[in-house]
Design a protein around this motif. Structure first.
Motif, PDB file in Angstrom:
ATOM      1  N   UNK A   1      11.914   4.199  -2.270  1.00  0.00           N
ATOM      2  CA  UNK A   1      11.592   4.361  -0.777  1.00  0.00           C
ATOM      3  C   UNK A   1      11.185   5.415  -0.377  1.00  0.00           C
ATOM      4  N   UNK A   2      11.413   6.480  -1.006  1.00  0.00           N
ATOM      5  CA  UNK A   2      11.201   8.136  -0.203  1.00  0.00           C
ATOM      6  C   UNK A   2      10.805   8.818  -1.553  1.00  0.00           C
ATOM      7  N   UNK A   3       9.986   9.552  -0.852  1.00  0.00           N
ATOM      8  CA  UNK A   3      10.307  11.270  -1.610  1.00  0.00           C
ATOM      9  C   UNK A   3      10.343  12.353  -0.469  1.00  0.00           C
ATOM     10  N   UNK A   4      10.886  13.766  -1.745  1.00  0.00           N
ATOM     11  CA  UNK A   4      11.380  14.899  -0.818  1.00  0.00           C
ATOM     12  C   UNK A   4      10.678  15.476  -1.659  1.00  0.00           C
ATOM     13  N   UNK A   5      10.056  17.167  -1.433  1.00  0.00           N
ATOM     14  CA  UNK A   5       9.377  17.832  -2.055  1.00  0.00           C
ATOM     15  C   UNK A   5       9.715  19.261  -1.295  1.00  0.00           C
ATOM     16  N   UNK A   6       9.494  20.289  -1.557  1.00  0.00           N
ATOM     17  CA  UNK A   6       9.835  22.081  -1.289  1.00  0.00           C
ATOM     18  C   UNK A   6       7.953  21.947  -0.847  1.00  0.00           C
ATOM     19  N   UNK A   7       8.512  22.568   0.330  1.00  0.00           N
ATOM     20  CA  UNK A   7       7.008  23.090   0.652  1.00  0.00           C
ATOM     21  C   UNK A   7       7.484  24.495   1.686  1.00  0.00           C
ATOM     22  N   UNK A   8       6.067  25.224   2.004  1.00  0.00           N
ATOM     23  CA  UNK A   8       6.805  26.524   2.935  1.00  0.00           C
ATOM     24  C   UNK A   8       6.015  26.267   3.415  1.00  0.00           C
ATOM     25  N   UNK A   9       6.184  26.588   5.008  1.00  0.00           N
ATOM     26  CA  UNK A   9       5.792  26.803   6.446  1.00  0.00           C
ATOM     27  C   UNK A   9       5.968  28.424   6.740  1.00  0.00           C
ATOM     28  N   UNK A  10       4.831  28.706   6.955  1.00  0.00           N
ATOM     29  CA  UNK A  10       5.265  30.402   7.394  1.00  0.00           C
ATOM     30  C   UNK A  10       6.051  31.346   7.307  1.00  0.00           C
TER      31      UNK A  10
ATOM     32  N   UNK B   1       0.833  -1.128  -0.373  1.00  0.00           N
ATOM     33  CA  UNK B   1      -0.086  -0.007   0.467  1.00  0.00           C
ATOM     34  C   UNK B   1       0.484   1.482   0.394  1.00  0.00           C
ATOM     35  N   UNK B   2       1.730   0.972   0.739  1.00  0.00           N
ATOM     36  CA  UNK B   2       3.201   2.106   0.788  1.00  0.00           C
ATOM     37  C   UNK B   2       3.434   2.727  -0.777  1.00  0.00           C
ATOM     38  N   UNK B   3       3.444   1.777  -1.613  1.00  0.00           N
ATOM     39  CA  UNK B   3       4.111   1.479  -2.933  1.00  0.00           C
ATOM     40  C   UNK B   3       3.027   2.687  -3.385  1.00  0.00           C
ATOM     41  N   UNK B   4       1.395   2.640  -3.516  1.00  0.00           N
ATOM     42  CA  UNK B   4       0.717   2.456  -3.958  1.00  0.00           C
ATOM     43  C   UNK B   4       0.918   4.368  -4.018  1.00  0.00           C
ATOM     44  N   UNK B   5       1.142   4.754  -2.830  1.00  0.00           N
ATOM     45  CA  UNK B   5       1.751   5.863  -2.492  1.00  0.00           C
ATOM     46  C   UNK B   5       3.036   6.666  -3.358  1.00  0.00           C
ATOM     47  N   UNK B   6       4.201   6.109  -3.775  1.00  0.00           N
ATOM     48  CA  UNK B   6       5.053   5.792  -4.286  1.00  0.00           C
ATOM     49  C   UNK B   6       4.281   5.832  -5.842  1.00  0.00           C
ATOM     50  N   UNK B   7       4.193   4.916  -6.533  1.00  0.00           N
ATOM     51  CA  UNK B   7       3.425   5.187  -7.757  1.00  0.00           C
ATOM     52  C   UNK B   7       2.528   6.621  -7.614  1.00  0.00           C
TER      53      UNK B   7
END
Length: 163
Positions: A84-93, A20-26
């Protein structure tokens, strides 16, 4: 008749969790390849902030010492996905941040546009199972899409205790 499951020598729960986590990755990989989210799709991703492999700014760990929810919708950048993972840029405040999140740290994935949700057994406590998600903490639009139907997949392999 007894009310307990036989002990399995095959780790079915771990195998299902991994699949199921592989679904998220896909799904994330498809978004990364296409360069953006299609239509009204957007994702709420809940993860354990101190799980092995998680790399997020210390200020976020201090604010969310156990778990946090992020949203991928309009304001994200540099989405990178591997096996095995993802990375992303996000803004917090209004502070840009890079997050690296292994799939093994994810406890929930929700796409409100189609009411699709996955919850993982890593959650332990009264909030277990399908249900709402915490508000996302990163900057961005939090519009919720269609509310019709339900596509929730909950995986809970806790054993029932005999009476």
């Amino acid at each position: 008749m007894e009310d307990h499951a036989a002990d399995s020598l095959i780790p079915y729960d771990e195998i299902v969790q991994e699949a199921l986590r592989a679904v998220v990755g896909r799904v994330l990989g498809t978004v990364a390849e296409s360069g953006g989210l299609p239509g009204e799709h957007h994702f709420y991703i809940t993860f354990k902030t101190q799980a092995p492999g998680v790399d997020i700014p210390q200020r976020l760990i201090e604010r969310f010492p156990d778990e946090m929810t992020i949203v991928l919708q309009n304001r994200y950048w540099d989405l990178t996905v591997d096996g095995t993972r993802f990375s992303v840029g996000l803004s917090f405040n209004q502070v840009p941040s890079k997050l690296v999140i292994p799939y093994s740290a994810i406890t929930g994935f929700h796409d409100p546009a189609v009411n699709f949700e996955l919850r993982f057994q890593a959650q332990e406590g009264p909030e277990d199972g399908p249900g709402g998600h915490d508000p996302a903490e990163n900057d961005g639009d939090t519009n919720v899409g269609a509310e019709d139907g339900s596509n929730v997949v909950a995986v809970d392999f806790k054993r029932k205790r005999g009476d």
